[in-house]
Design an enzyme around this catalytic site. Sequence first.
Site, PDB file in Angstrom:
ATOM      1  N   GLU A   1       0.767  -1.031   0.497  1.00  0.00           N
ATOM      2  CA  GLU A   1      -0.145  -0.054  -0.088  1.00  0.00           C
ATOM      3  C   GLU A   1       0.830   1.127   0.089  1.00  0.00           C
ATOM      4  OE1 GLU A   1      -3.197  -0.040  -0.215  1.00  0.00           O
ATOM      5  OE2 GLU A   1      -3.672  -1.772  -0.190  1.00  0.00           O
TER       6      GLU A   1
ATOM      7  N   ASP B   1      -9.063   5.397  -2.247  1.00  0.00           N
ATOM      8  CA  ASP B   1      -8.607   5.301  -2.811  1.00  0.00           C
ATOM      9  C   ASP B   1      -9.015   5.916  -4.014  1.00  0.00           C
ATOM     10  OD1 ASP B   1      -9.608   3.529  -4.330  1.00  0.00           O
ATOM     11  OD2 ASP B   1      -7.535   2.479  -4.442  1.00  0.00           O
TER      12      ASP B   1
ATOM     13  N   TYR C   1      -6.637   6.146   4.410  1.00  0.00           N
ATOM     14  CA  TYR C   1      -6.330   4.819   3.681  1.00  0.00           C
ATOM     15  C   TYR C   1      -6.213   3.965   3.777  1.00  0.00           C
ATOM     16  CZ  TYR C   1      -5.543   2.155  -0.788  1.00  0.00           C
ATOM     17  OH  TYR C   1      -5.565   1.786  -1.116  1.00  0.00           O
TER      18      TYR C   1
END
Length: 363
Positions: free
Chosen positions: A51, A152, A134
């Site tokens: 990520e 996202d 996020y």
Amino acid sequence: MTVAVRSPPRKKPLRPEAADVLAWYDRHARILPWRAGPGRRTDAYRVWLSEIMLQQTTVKAVAPYYARFLAKWPTIEALASADREEVLRAWAGLGYYARARNLHGCAKVVVERHNAKFPEDIEALRALPGIGDYTAAAIAAIAFDHPAVPVDGNIERVITRLFAVEEELPAAKPAIKRLAASLLPAKRSGDFAQAMMDLGATICSPKRPTCALCPWDRACAANARGDQETFPHKVPKREGKLRRGAAFVALRDDASVLLRRRPENGLLGGMSEVPGSEWTHDFNFDRALRFAPPIARAKWQRIPGVVRHVFTHFPLELAVFVTRVPRAAKAPKDARWVRIADAPREALPNVMLKVLAHVLGDR
């Protein structure tokens, strides 16, 4: 006599159900090196690493970097104990270099304060270096199956089309998060998060979305209206003002180039670079040589043209100067000579690779 033929009215969209997108995901989930697959949880370290790498970057660009990082540092303990300069070198080319510094810092914090285990609580995750809303939600959902929806750019696009969100980004972000959370199923939070990511990446694409293949095609308000490609609405970006500067490439007779390390704070902090000037809006190329590094007997010549690079907030143009000095030339303070053949293994950002290529060409 001409008879006007009226188009049949579009049907009112159905309510989107998480079960539909989960069933689609079970059949069409992307095979990604950091993903365990539908119904299985991925190790939190791998979720976090992927990520962080994927922020502002494509899956295609990230995949080889992820493989190299995992081979070099297979555990968070290994990454935490690594030299930060080595981490920056491994990151070079991915851009947004603050992510690499935070990556290393976060690994140390998890090892030292959390016994080398990522916390499951979203607030505790958010408190770690480099982890925002996020990423915290992504780790919580994908690694621990906690009820969270990471939002996202892909998921923003899906939600704004699904509900025809008229408000412009970034102001629409809170509403988008609420709408995404309203779809969260009672189980399989991690799969749902990844299904939404895949849907945005493969079906609900920015241009020419393949709505006929979408599990929510009959539930999508924008699809029912026929204006899905107009979403999400965004405030037009203001282009940053052009900055200019100078870069100085000193080449020594033993096939070495002079490099130095940028300050820890600020743009490209801690990365390697050839010596140069500050980058300003009013830089005067005619006075650039006053920024040249102090090397005995150096005679600087400007290379025709400029090196152009675009950062997130501004475009940059660099005038490039070169000099060739004997093998006995000493490096100035805070600089060092590096073999040209070893330069690709340095923590050089893309703009510096462009500068070297401007001088060295393909050799």
